[in-house]
Structure formats: structure tokens, C-alpha cells
Design an enzyme around this catalytic site. Sequence first.
Site, PDB file in Angstrom:
ATOM      1  CE1 TYR A   1      -2.628  -3.172   1.019  1.00 33.92           C
ATOM      2  CE2 TYR A   1      -4.142  -1.771   1.511  1.00 33.92           C
ATOM      3  CZ  TYR A   1      -4.366  -3.183   1.502  1.00 33.92           C
ATOM      4  OH  TYR A   1      -4.977  -4.093   1.306  1.00 33.92           O
TER       5      TYR A   1
ATOM      6  CG  ASP B   1      -0.521 -20.144   1.131  1.00 31.19           C
ATOM      7  OD1 ASP B   1       0.403 -19.553   2.081  1.00 31.19           O
ATOM      8  OD2 ASP B   1      -0.336 -20.238   0.390  1.00 31.19           O
TER       9      ASP B   1
ATOM     10  CG  ASP C   1      -7.419  -4.656   3.349  1.00 29.51           C
ATOM     11  OD1 ASP C   1      -8.418  -4.557   3.927  1.00 29.51           O
ATOM     12  OD2 ASP C   1      -7.080  -3.431   2.884  1.00 29.51           O
TER      13      ASP C   1
ATOM     14  CE  LYS D   1       3.158 -18.010  -0.287  1.00 26.85           C
ATOM     15  NZ  LYS D   1       2.457 -19.048  -0.313  1.00 26.85           N
TER      16      LYS D   1
END
Length: 338
Positions: A125, A206, A230, A173
Site C-alpha cells: 500500500y 495461505d 487487511d 510469505k
Amino acid sequence: MSYRICLLPGDGIGPEVTSATVKVLEATGINFEWVRHDNLGAAAVEKYGIPLPEHVIDSIRETGIALKGPVTTPVGKGFKSVNVQLRQKLDLYANVRPCKSLPGIKTPFENIDLLIFRENTEGLYSGLESYDERHDIADSIARISKAGSQRIIDFCFSYASTHGYSKVTVVHKANILKLTSGMFLKLAQEHAVKYPGLEFNDRIIDNMCMQLVVRPQEYNCIVTTNLFGDILSDLAAGLVGGLGVVAGANIGAKYAVFEAVHGSAPDIAGQNKANPTALIRSAEMMLRHLGESKAADALHDGLVDIYTEGKYLTGDQGGNTSTEEFARQLARLVSSHI
Ligand code: NAI
Ligand code: MG
């Protein structure tokens, strides 16, 4: 004595849930002096030529605290999100989103107490986007800094240890994004050593999504980068009753802006049927931030009463009570707890 607070109703369902929240806040007997700015986003573009006028930011700098409704961001085009800009300009680096079961709200799981700490100023972002016309290639850069990561990790651990939580999970990740997520994970692992009393683990994003919908009670505090935070906070909202009931706070070293996790909900805007609970719970966080714990408890107890009784429920909770009627009934209950 009174509290001077910036009130930003926003658009969509924002003005409806904001006026409901003000009504409930005023039922606590505390005096508020609202410094109100109605035009943000598209309305501000029309009036001032820009979506986030400087006088609104100055006004929050002056009061130090804002209560904010959602602001619509055009999808795939148009101006940069007012919400993201506000967080970056005021350096509100910690987005704290508690997703805790509220007695009376029926959900598939009970006793969920998740607290998401989303880094709020960097990552995907950051606004570093470009389009290469010649090759038709688009870039969005997920830039994070060591200092920016360290402060949200620090915020999460110190919050967890001072508020009686037992576990911290860092979500990342780092298997694929070795430099960005990799740095975030490493910093969290290094920081965890300073908190031997807290159980610490890490999860790949995930897998975390799957874990949360299968065994959410196994998690407490979650710290993660902007985009993952988010997404996880909407997922976690779904576990405890949906976006209509989940609060949030954007906290920085100098200022704090309290707003719900949900957006402007254009599908139900202007129909007096939005659930104001999410913003009311954000206002409860604001009262705690101000040190008004008795009033904050009254808001919480009023909400427990209304949901346990189950007579006045908005559409998202299976009822047909209007936003205004919900606020009227809740204000009555809140004042009985003062
Ligand atoms: P949304 O959160 O506005 O709505 C998603 C779904 O949840 C809709 O079905 C909506 O009716 C429902 N919902 C949301 N809040 C509710 C409430 N208080 N009571 C009952 N139902 C509620 O998300 P969406 O549709 O993805 O975004 C709409 C707009 O809001 C977009 O322009 C987006 O950029 C903006 N947005 C703004 C935020 C902010 O101001 N902080 C945060 C998230 C989105
Ligand atoms: Mg969101």
C-alpha cells in the site's frame, strides 16, 4: 470538562453509523466537542479539488484524535484511497483490529479472541505503482523498511504482554517473498526472544487463512504486513459476526484515528439499515484510549445486553431493526450502565 474530537462521517453508510455512534457515546454522559468535517473522498474532490484536504489533516493534528466513518475509494481508477493517505500522512503505523466473540451474536465458533496488528503505512500500500505503456507491464512495489516493521512488531508484543495475551503469531510469505516477508519474519523472531512469557510462532499467509477458519481459538495476537493484515481482518471479522460488528483503531506515536474495519457498503447505504456496532466498538476503543474505562465498559455491557436479548437486531444479524432504532435502544441500555 469535554473532549475535543474530530468527527469524519465519511460517505456511503458512514454518516448513518457515525450519527448512531455519537448518540450512543453521548449517552455515557461524557461531553464531546465534535470538530466535524463532512467532505472527504469524492465529496471533497467536488468541493476542494482534492480527496483529502489539508485542513482536515491539520484538524486531526490539533485534536489528536478522530472518529471516522468509511470513505469510498474508486476501484481500478481515480484518486488514491483517503483512508490509506490519512494513515500515511499521520504516521498511524499500527492498525489494531480486535475480532472477539460478543455474547449474544451466534457464530459457528465460540470464545474467539483474535487481535490483528496490521502494519498500516508501507508494504503493497506504499503507493509505488507504475505502468510501462511500451511493454504493457504494471508494477506495484511492496516496499517495507526495517524501522517500519520493527515498530509494529514491537507494538504487538508489548500490547500482548501488557494486556494478558499468551500468544503472538507472525504471518508472512517468506518462502516466496524472501526479502520483504523474510525481513519481517526475522525481525519478529528476534524480537520474540525478549518475551519469554509469550508463546510465539509463525504461519505462512495461505496456511493461516485455513487455520483461522478451522481452529481460530488457537490464535491470539497476529502481527503482519499491510496487505495480509487487511485480508486477514475481514476473514477474522467473518468468524465473529461479520463486518457489521468489528472495530478498529489506527494508532501512531502522536495521533489516533478510530474507524471500523468495514467500508462504505454502497449496497445498503442511505437505507437506515447498516449495523453501527462496528463503529460503536471502535468508539469503545477510543474511550479506553482516553482513559474513560467506565464509559467504555458501559458501551460494551450495553452491546452484550442488546445482542443477548436479541430483540433489536439489524439486517446483517438476521433482524430488521433500523440503524436509528438500534442506536436509540443501545443508548438507553448504555445510560443504565453508567
Ligand atoms: P464493505 O465493507 O463496504 O462491504 C462489504 C459487505 O459487508 C457488503 O455486503 C456490506 O453491505 C456489508 N457491510 C459492511 N459494513 C456493514 C455494516 N456496518 N452493517 C451491515 N453490513 C455491512 O466492503 P466493499 O464493498 O469491498 O467496499 C466498499 C467501499 O468501501 C470501497 O470503495 C472500498 O474502497 C471502501 N472501503 C473503505 C474503508 C475505509 O474507509 N476504512 C475500508 C474498506 C473499504
Ligand atoms: Mg479492508
